[in-house]
Scaffold this motif. Structure first.
Motif, PDB file in Angstrom:
ATOM      1  N   VAL A  13       0.819  -1.260   0.023  1.00  0.00           N
ATOM      2  CA  VAL A  13      -0.092  -0.154  -0.148  1.00  0.00           C
ATOM      3  C   VAL A  13       0.931   1.165  -0.073  1.00  0.00           C
ATOM      4  N   ILE A  14       0.430   2.267  -0.922  1.00  0.00           N
ATOM      5  CA  ILE A  14       1.298   3.308  -0.977  1.00  0.00           C
ATOM      6  C   ILE A  14       0.430   4.536  -1.050  1.00  0.00           C
ATOM      7  N   ASP A  15       0.624   5.886  -0.842  1.00  0.00           N
ATOM      8  CA  ASP A  15       0.109   7.180  -0.771  1.00  0.00           C
ATOM      9  C   ASP A  15       0.631   7.899  -2.163  1.00  0.00           C
ATOM     10  N   ASP A  16      -0.337   7.906  -3.171  1.00  0.00           N
ATOM     11  CA  ASP A  16       0.113   8.389  -4.363  1.00  0.00           C
ATOM     12  C   ASP A  16       0.596   9.728  -4.213  1.00  0.00           C
ATOM     13  N   PHE A  17       0.217  10.509  -3.238  1.00  0.00           N
ATOM     14  CA  PHE A  17       0.763  11.686  -3.334  1.00  0.00           C
ATOM     15  C   PHE A  17       2.289  11.843  -3.176  1.00  0.00           C
ATOM     16  N   ASN A  18       2.813  11.114  -2.403  1.00  0.00           N
ATOM     17  CA  ASN A  18       4.347  11.260  -2.119  1.00  0.00           C
ATOM     18  C   ASN A  18       5.115   9.960  -2.254  1.00  0.00           C
ATOM     19  N   ARG A  19       4.473   9.186  -3.092  1.00  0.00           N
ATOM     20  CA  ARG A  19       4.971   7.842  -3.141  1.00  0.00           C
ATOM     21  C   ARG A  19       5.465   7.039  -1.779  1.00  0.00           C
ATOM     22  N   GLU A  20       5.101   7.562  -0.811  1.00  0.00           N
ATOM     23  CA  GLU A  20       5.160   6.533   0.617  1.00  0.00           C
ATOM     24  C   GLU A  20       4.893   5.487   0.860  1.00  0.00           C
ATOM     25  N   ALA A  21       5.718   4.647   1.039  1.00  0.00           N
ATOM     26  CA  ALA A  21       5.077   3.107   1.354  1.00  0.00           C
ATOM     27  C   ALA A  21       4.513   3.108   2.794  1.00  0.00           C
ATOM     28  N   LEU A  22       3.110   2.957   2.926  1.00  0.00           N
ATOM     29  CA  LEU A  22       2.353   2.936   4.106  1.00  0.00           C
ATOM     30  C   LEU A  22       2.587   1.554   4.702  1.00  0.00           C
ATOM     31  N   HIS A  23       2.699   0.382   4.072  1.00  0.00           N
ATOM     32  CA  HIS A  23       2.747  -0.907   4.573  1.00  0.00           C
ATOM     33  C   HIS A  23       2.882  -1.668   3.566  1.00  0.00           C
ATOM     34  N   ILE A  24       3.843  -2.885   3.990  1.00  0.00           N
ATOM     35  CA  ILE A  24       3.963  -4.248   3.086  1.00  0.00           C
ATOM     36  C   ILE A  24       3.748  -5.351   3.982  1.00  0.00           C
ATOM     37  N   ALA A  77      -6.192  -0.736  10.030  1.00  0.00           N
ATOM     38  CA  ALA A  77      -4.765  -0.449  10.844  1.00  0.00           C
ATOM     39  C   ALA A  77      -3.909   0.719  10.312  1.00  0.00           C
ATOM     40  N   ILE A  78      -3.814   0.750   9.057  1.00  0.00           N
ATOM     41  CA  ILE A  78      -3.159   1.893   8.432  1.00  0.00           C
ATOM     42  C   ILE A  78      -3.832   3.307   8.718  1.00  0.00           C
ATOM     43  N   VAL A  79      -5.050   3.014   8.524  1.00  0.00           N
ATOM     44  CA  VAL A  79      -5.856   4.358   8.989  1.00  0.00           C
ATOM     45  C   VAL A  79      -5.717   4.650  10.145  1.00  0.00           C
ATOM     46  N   ARG A 125      -2.199   6.438  10.667  1.00  0.00           N
ATOM     47  CA  ARG A 125      -2.104   7.795  10.020  1.00  0.00           C
ATOM     48  C   ARG A 125      -3.138   8.651  10.563  1.00  0.00           C
ATOM     49  N   GLY A 126      -4.251   8.158  11.083  1.00  0.00           N
ATOM     50  CA  GLY A 126      -5.345   9.062  11.536  1.00  0.00           C
ATOM     51  C   GLY A 126      -6.253   9.594  10.480  1.00  0.00           C
ATOM     52  N   ALA A 127      -6.215   8.930   9.373  1.00  0.00           N
ATOM     53  CA  ALA A 127      -7.078   9.548   8.365  1.00  0.00           C
ATOM     54  C   ALA A 127      -7.297   8.350   7.295  1.00  0.00           C
ATOM     55  N   ALA A 128      -8.268   8.240   6.836  1.00  0.00           N
ATOM     56  CA  ALA A 128      -8.713   7.381   5.699  1.00  0.00           C
ATOM     57  C   ALA A 128      -8.464   7.976   4.265  1.00  0.00           C
ATOM     58  N   ARG A 142     -17.279  -3.563   2.468  1.00  0.00           N
ATOM     59  CA  ARG A 142     -18.049  -3.000   3.758  1.00  0.00           C
ATOM     60  C   ARG A 142     -17.186  -2.143   4.436  1.00  0.00           C
ATOM     61  N   TRP A 143     -15.901  -2.154   4.563  1.00  0.00           N
ATOM     62  CA  TRP A 143     -14.894  -1.375   5.073  1.00  0.00           C
ATOM     63  C   TRP A 143     -14.768   0.035   4.214  1.00  0.00           C
ATOM     64  N   ALA A 144     -14.632  -0.295   3.227  1.00  0.00           N
ATOM     65  CA  ALA A 144     -14.909   1.118   2.324  1.00  0.00           C
ATOM     66  C   ALA A 144     -16.299   1.686   2.572  1.00  0.00           C
ATOM     67  N   GLN A 145     -17.275   1.170   2.547  1.00  0.00           N
ATOM     68  CA  GLN A 145     -18.536   1.827   2.779  1.00  0.00           C
ATOM     69  C   GLN A 145     -18.410   2.540   3.983  1.00  0.00           C
ATOM     70  N   ARG A 146     -18.011   1.862   5.158  1.00  0.00           N
ATOM     71  CA  ARG A 146     -17.815   2.403   6.562  1.00  0.00           C
ATOM     72  C   ARG A 146     -16.969   3.399   6.627  1.00  0.00           C
ATOM     73  N   ARG A 147     -15.988   3.469   5.921  1.00  0.00           N
ATOM     74  CA  ARG A 147     -14.937   4.711   6.162  1.00  0.00           C
ATOM     75  C   ARG A 147     -15.018   5.671   4.892  1.00  0.00           C
ATOM     76  N   GLY A 148     -16.113   5.431   4.245  1.00  0.00           N
ATOM     77  CA  GLY A 148     -16.229   6.613   2.970  1.00  0.00           C
ATOM     78  C   GLY A 148     -15.218   6.562   2.141  1.00  0.00           C
ATOM     79  N   VAL A 149     -14.655   5.368   1.653  1.00  0.00           N
ATOM     80  CA  VAL A 149     -13.464   5.370   0.845  1.00  0.00           C
ATOM     81  C   VAL A 149     -14.222   5.018  -0.514  1.00  0.00           C
ATOM     82  N   GLU A 150     -13.681   5.290  -1.766  1.00  0.00           N
ATOM     83  CA  GLU A 150     -14.219   5.256  -2.829  1.00  0.00           C
ATOM     84  C   GLU A 150     -13.243   4.074  -3.520  1.00  0.00           C
TER      85      GLU A 150
END
Length: 283
Positions: A133-144, A161-163, A166-169, A188-196
Motif C-alpha cells: 500500500v502506498i500514498d500516491d501523493f508522495n509515493r510513501e510506502a504505507l505498509h507491506i 490498521a493503516i488508517v 495515520r489518523g485518516a482514511a 463493507r470497510w470502504a463503505q464504513r470509512r467513506g472510501v471510494e
C-alpha cells in the motif's frame, strides 16, 4: 383403476363392489389433480440463487422463511429440486464494467492510495504473498504485509490498521480486480470509512502505475536481491527497506526529494509531462 372402470361399465357392477374387488378406494374415482402455480416461488428462488450462487437449499429455505414468505419448507425443497439447482455447477461471477479513470497526481496526502499484491517464494519453494500500500501523493510506502495467505478479510483489517496509524482514511483507493480486492469484507470497510474504491480495467496494470512502479523497485531491491529461508526474514528485511525507501531514496517525480522530505516540504508532485519538460532559463 382401469380394471375397476371396466367392471363398472361392462359387468354393470356397482362402484362400491368394483373397487372392493380390486382393493382400491372409491376416492380414486373422484380425485382430480390440482395444478399448483409455483411461478412466484420459482422467481424468488432463482433471484436468491443468482445473488448468492454458493448457497444450498437449506440456506435458501431459511432465507425465504426469514423474509416472511408463506411457502413451507417441503414446497420450497420440491421446487428447488425440480429446478435442478442441487446439480448446478459453480460458475464464475462476471465483473461489473470498469470505467477507465485518469491517473491524476494527488494534491495532498491521503487523497488517493494504491494497493496491489505480489508473490515470491522462499528458498524451500513455498510461495508467499505481499500486500503493498502506498500514498500516491508522495509515493510513501504505507505498509507491506507478508504472509502465505492474505484473504479479503485480512486485507480490510490491514487497511483499517493503516488508517488508525495515520489518523485518516484515503478519499480513494485504487486497486485491481483480484478476488481479495472485490471481496465483500473490503467493500463493507470502504463503505464504513467513506472510501471510494477505484478498480482499474482488467488487463490494464498501467492504470495503477504508481503501485506498479513501486512493486518493480521492491522486487529489484528486496525480493530478487535475497534468498529467504523464512517469512520472518522477509518481514525483517522489508521493514528495514521501507524505512530506507521513505527516508533515503530520492524520486525524480518528487523533485529529487525522498517521500518523507517531500511531505514536509509542502510542494506538489510533478506529472510525467512536467518531468519531461526542460527547465526554463531565467537569463
Amino acid at each position: 383403476m382401469e380394471l375397476a372402470r371396466t367392471m363398472i361399465e361392462e359387468r354393470q357392477l356397482s362402484t362400491r363392489r368394483a373397487f372392493q374387488a380390486v382393493s382400491l378406494s372409491r376416492n380414486r374415482l373422484y380425485y382430480r389433480l390440482v395444478e399448483r402455480d409455483d411461478g412466484e416461488l420459482i422467481e424468488a428462488i432463482r433471484a436468491l440463487v443468482e445473488k448468492e450462487p454458493a448457497w444450498g437449499q437449506d440456506k435458501v429455505i431459511a432465507r425465504l422463511k426469514a423474509d416472511g414468505r408463506r411457502w413451507n419448507a417441503k414446497r420450497i425443497r420440491r421446487v428447488y429440486l425440480a429446478l435442478k439447482l442441487n446439480l448446478r455447477r459453480r460458475g464464475r461471477r462476471r465483473l461489473p464494467d470498469r470505467v477507465k479513470k485518469p491517473l491524476v497526481v494527488p494534491s495532498r496526502p491521503n487523497e488517493c492510495w494504491s494497493a496491489d499484491f505480489m508473490s515470491d517464494a522462499l528458498y524451500n519453494g513455498r510461495r508467499f504473498r505481499t500486500f503493498n500500500v502506498i500514498d500516491d501523493f508522495n509515493r510513501e510506502a504505507l505498509h507491506i504485509e507478508v504472509d502465505f495467505s492474505l484473504p479479503g478479510g485480512r486485507v480490510a483489517r490491514l487497511l483499517e490498521a493503516i488508517v488508525q496509524a495515520r489518523g485518516a482514511a484515503p478519499l480513494r483507493l485504487r486497486l485491481d480486480n483480484g478476488p481479495e480486492m472485490i471481496s465483500a469484507e473490503l467493500a463493507r470497510w470502504a463503505q464504513r470509512r467513506g472510501v471510494e474504491l477505484q478498480f482499474i480495467q482488467p488487463g490494464k496494470p498501467a492504470q495503477n502505475a504508481y503501485i506498479e512502479r513501486f512493486n518493480r523497485t521492491y522486487r529489484t531491491e528486496v525480493l530478487d536481491a535475497y534468498l529467504f529461508e523464512t517469512l520472518d526474514e522477509v518481514r525483517a528485511i522489508t521493514e528495514d527497506w521501507i524505512v530506507r525507501y521513505n527516508n533515503g531514496r530520492p524520486h525524480d517525480s518528487l523533485g529529487g526529494l525522498t517521500p518523507a522530505a517531500f511531505a514536509r516540504s509542502g510542494a506538489r508532485p510533478r506529472s510525467r509531462k512536467e518531468q519531461n519538460q526542460p527547465a526554463t532559463s531565467l537569463l
